[in-house]
Design a protein around this motif. Sequence first.
Motif, PDB file in Angstrom:
ATOM      1  N   LYS A   1      13.701   7.425  31.786  1.00 45.80           N
ATOM      2  CA  LYS A   1      13.896   6.109  31.579  1.00 45.80           C
ATOM      3  C   LYS A   1      15.102   5.498  31.642  1.00 45.80           C
ATOM      4  O   LYS A   1      15.518   4.986  30.549  1.00 45.80           O
ATOM      5  CB  LYS A   1      12.868   5.861  30.214  1.00 45.80           C
ATOM      6  N   TYR A   2      15.919   5.938  32.487  1.00 43.89           N
ATOM      7  CA  TYR A   2      17.330   5.717  32.536  1.00 43.89           C
ATOM      8  C   TYR A   2      17.925   4.167  32.400  1.00 43.89           C
ATOM      9  O   TYR A   2      18.613   3.798  31.723  1.00 43.89           O
ATOM     10  CB  TYR A   2      18.050   6.320  33.444  1.00 43.89           C
ATOM     11  N   ALA A   3      17.113   3.188  33.180  1.00 44.63           N
ATOM     12  CA  ALA A   3      17.468   2.079  33.322  1.00 44.63           C
ATOM     13  C   ALA A   3      16.975   1.328  31.841  1.00 44.63           C
ATOM     14  O   ALA A   3      17.938   0.490  31.443  1.00 44.63           O
ATOM     15  CB  ALA A   3      16.576   1.358  34.278  1.00 44.63           C
TER      16      ALA A   3
ATOM     17  N   LYS B   1      19.831  11.619  39.865  1.00 44.28           N
ATOM     18  CA  LYS B   1      19.468  10.998  41.102  1.00 44.28           C
ATOM     19  C   LYS B   1      18.276  10.443  41.077  1.00 44.28           C
ATOM     20  O   LYS B   1      17.488   9.692  41.702  1.00 44.28           O
ATOM     21  CB  LYS B   1      19.433  12.015  42.158  1.00 44.28           C
ATOM     22  N   GLU B   2      17.423  10.682  39.961  1.00 42.63           N
ATOM     23  CA  GLU B   2      16.007  10.192  39.823  1.00 42.63           C
ATOM     24  C   GLU B   2      16.013   8.619  39.136  1.00 42.63           C
ATOM     25  O   GLU B   2      15.296   8.211  38.990  1.00 42.63           O
ATOM     26  CB  GLU B   2      15.118  11.101  38.893  1.00 42.63           C
ATOM     27  N   ALA B   3      17.207   8.328  38.770  1.00 41.95           N
ATOM     28  CA  ALA B   3      17.288   7.055  37.838  1.00 41.95           C
ATOM     29  C   ALA B   3      18.550   6.377  38.735  1.00 41.95           C
ATOM     30  O   ALA B   3      19.015   6.832  39.581  1.00 41.95           O
ATOM     31  CB  ALA B   3      17.806   7.198  36.440  1.00 41.95           C
ATOM     32  N   THR B   4      18.688   5.027  38.523  1.00 37.55           N
ATOM     33  CA  THR B   4      18.026   3.718  38.157  1.00 37.55           C
ATOM     34  C   THR B   4      18.929   2.943  39.050  1.00 37.55           C
ATOM     35  O   THR B   4      20.092   3.174  39.439  1.00 37.55           O
ATOM     36  CB  THR B   4      18.528   3.547  36.759  1.00 37.55           C
ATOM     37  N   PHE B   5      18.390   1.837  39.096  1.00 32.79           N
ATOM     38  CA  PHE B   5      19.326   0.767  40.105  1.00 32.79           C
ATOM     39  C   PHE B   5      19.790  -0.167  39.244  1.00 32.79           C
ATOM     40  O   PHE B   5      20.322  -1.184  39.780  1.00 32.79           O
ATOM     41  CB  PHE B   5      18.194   0.110  40.976  1.00 32.79           C
TER      42      PHE B   5
ATOM     43  N   GLY C   1      14.520  -5.996  36.160  1.00 30.52           N
ATOM     44  CA  GLY C   1      13.300  -5.471  36.783  1.00 30.52           C
ATOM     45  C   GLY C   1      12.819  -4.296  36.682  1.00 30.52           C
ATOM     46  O   GLY C   1      12.270  -3.741  37.549  1.00 30.52           O
ATOM     47  N   TRP C   2      13.382  -3.580  35.445  1.00 34.04           N
ATOM     48  CA  TRP C   2      12.788  -2.317  35.403  1.00 34.04           C
ATOM     49  C   TRP C   2      11.399  -2.163  34.728  1.00 34.04           C
ATOM     50  O   TRP C   2      10.928  -0.988  34.264  1.00 34.04           O
ATOM     51  CB  TRP C   2      13.692  -1.293  34.571  1.00 34.04           C
TER      52      TRP C   2
END
Length: 963
Positions: free
Chosen positions: A315-317, A440-444, A932-933
Amino acid sequence: MDLFLKATFKSDQPREIKRKLLNNIKKTAVQTLPNKSLEERTKTIYVAIHFLLGGDVFENTECKKILDLVLPLCHDVIEAMFTTNSIEMLFDGTWKEPQIDGTEDESAQFMLRILVSRRMDLIDLVLSGGTKKMVACQKIPLIFQAETIKLLYDSQDHKTFASVCQVLTKHPQCMPPISKGFAMCTLSLHAISDFQFYGNTDAVPSYIQDVAQIAELLQLIWKKEPATLIPSLQEIFKIISAEKEPSNALGYLVKFIPVELTNTVVYQIVHDSSISDSAMYLALTRMTMWLSWPTSSRAHIWILRFFTELAEAKKYAMLIDVTIKSYKQVFLCLRMPMIRHSALEVLVYMLLSYRVSPDVFHSIIADIPQMIASIEKENKADVNEIHLKTLANLCYCQMYLHTGFPELYTSLLQAIKRFPRPKRIEMDEALQVTSWSNNKEATFHEVEQFHFDVRSKETDRAGLVNLGNTCFLNSITQALFMANGFRYNILKYSCRLPHGSKMRLLEKTFASLLLTERLAYEPKDLVEYSRPPWFISGSQQDCSEYLKYFLDQLHEEEKSLLQNVTRSGETHVPNDDSSHGDVQTTSAVPVAMETDQPEVTTPSTRSIVSKLFHGKSKIIILCQSCRGESSRVETFVDIALPLDVSSESTPVGGKGGCVGGDPPKLPTTEGSNVTPFINSACSSSEGTSAFVDDTPIKGFPVQSHDDVIEDPYDVTSPPKSHNLLDMITNYLSEETMEGDNQYFCSHCNQLQNAIKRTEIIELPTYLVITLMRFTYNTSEQRRTKIIDNVNIALDITVPLRGSTDQQQSYNLWAIVVHSGTSAESGHYYCYARQLPSDPDTWYLFNDSHVSLTSYSSIEDLSARFLRDTAYVLMYRKAEGSESEGLSLSLDGKDLVCKELAAAIEADNNMFLKELTKSKNRSNSSACSNVLGWNNDNPPPPPPSFGGGGGDGGSTFQSNRLVF
């Protein structure tokens, strides 16, 4: 005695005098009251109760002290005064007392209804002063057990609620049955949450005491009924995850929750699918605010456990947004000694995990020296020294992670200079927390952040977003953008090339840097299509290698177009440079026509890169035996200067540089049968780079493994220093080829001693000089970096054809700096100015950040930051050596093609709307969720920002910090 007591309270004397008089009355009462008649004792107690219930705060406090002393001495008065009927009236709020002069006071009922806390004071005193056999001491607990929930529910302020809790905790016999335990917990939790404090600072201790009283009741219930603890924790989470803002006083409860429950409870909450991301964000943000509560000593344990569990859940974002929301408040908590340790633990974890950009750290830099000075003034030297050292280590780690901001870091370094800088291996260990941006699994969130940041007004220049270790490209692109002539030609002529060509991508990037309203432009297409095929996406690369490859690709693209015969009189003619914009303009348009004629390379058909960046050199070798001379002419795009000579290391370039042997060949340029040799780009699929020769060099080697060669970042002694002009002279001086380095003479048909020299026969408009810092240490079999300092001159002269009579003057326009201690990692940033239009203004380009700087800062850069060294130097022909009188657009905005300008304008309009919506949402809701997360949507892969690619910026998978 009742008259003395009444007269003292009614008098106009100052409180200090009243307090002295009351102390005398207390002493007298203890000694004489037991011997007084029942009537006298009753009157005295009635007076005390009167002012206890209806007096001001001073009177209430003093009467509590008096009654606490005399009630245990007057059991008969208690029996007579507190009958069953009067006790019921007291709980009901209709207690009546005779007026002091014998008449009834109707206002007493009103006062008692308002001041419920005063009634609780009286009940507490009666229970404390009486005995179990008394009617009052038997009746009060029974009524209290039945009325507790109502009393708690009807309490209108924290003072009243706390007074009820005090009676319950001091007198357990008043506690309701077990079945009401959770209801009491719920009411108590909401009381702490709902009762906000808005008083003056003098009332803070009283407010804290009230919260502590409520918390003690909760602790008592949890101990007596352990089954209520977990439901209570669930209720706390509901409170802090709701829209309504709760009080930070909830943080006080953490000290009563067993630490061993932390892992289990946090895991269940984080993995509860019924809890939305928005609720989790609000809860975690509020928990970080608990740190500001003066006695929340264990809050950091729960906060860090949530951080760790959420990071494992990717849950990096959310973690990034929580950090952005709360880091300033956490930093300010360092001012309070009681919570400094907890706040520092959370701050350290936040900043070391937050790798989105250096902005969070940079925003508190100005306040850190003042914070340090404030802590040093306190009288706790031993404890504070530990905290200050931790804070200093955090700063060193952040500067190590986010390099390229020398001006910003100078004052900070001064503030923490008495604390030794940690060794590099120690900082790497501290950075072994899960990164919230490099995974790489997180976040925009990182990219979206720049959608809501506006172009710098101070510099009026846009940055380039680091899209994952792309600082090598960003620094080179910004340097090329600051070359007026090159920028002009790209904007003027690239629109004639087909869409998708590398020149069109560069045109789009340049146009966006000129016109975007955003803080930084994302060069996604340029990153994707301009890098060499052997460059691995997301990995650190050599900026010099990229520059040579990219320029060669631009040259080949344009040359393929120019090979065709154009329409009569319509030609694309870039000039060398001009005094105002570095180029000559024509109205010619290149077109392709079918023809069988061979390619003709003339000055009018040279590419932009060839005209501006290509130079020619001649290598001459004179055989010492037959005196025969051989030579070859080669085209170069940069001059590579070795820093020193040694037998232990060999210069290499980029990833997988050439080690020994002949440099790899490139396709010939400009139609001639010559080979680019001076640090030209390699065509090998492994990504090797050619250098002048295989002459080994020596300097201050730094290798990428800490356990073998000493890291110069930990060395305090200054490195060697070189002079750029001397290095150019040495490069052009004669070299004797003898011993193992003999020359094979074709005339003599054998190895012979020879003299070799290099002459520059044609100099480019833009002269690029690469300092050969990356070497291969043959004895250690490792790639190393030389961190020797090079004194860089603003103006240089380069001799032509080996003659000092023919010289070309150059002015420095850009410097690309490598920050790091190894060839495989580090960070690039760029200093540049715009010549000749604005020679006195220097800019620092560090990915998305652009700031003003000065040349003096560049001069002593390596002295202040040992691992920040100049790598690529870019010079422009001096103004006086060029044609004069040609007027050009200084920035090139008017040269942007209409289609591209319209697209950028549309993006700017969309950006302004996004910015307005973002501000409105941020102002109207406690839950940000702007980015928007929410709703557990899986985020796309992230970029890397700030010091992306720095030695401390790689992704680690290990335990959490402590220095």
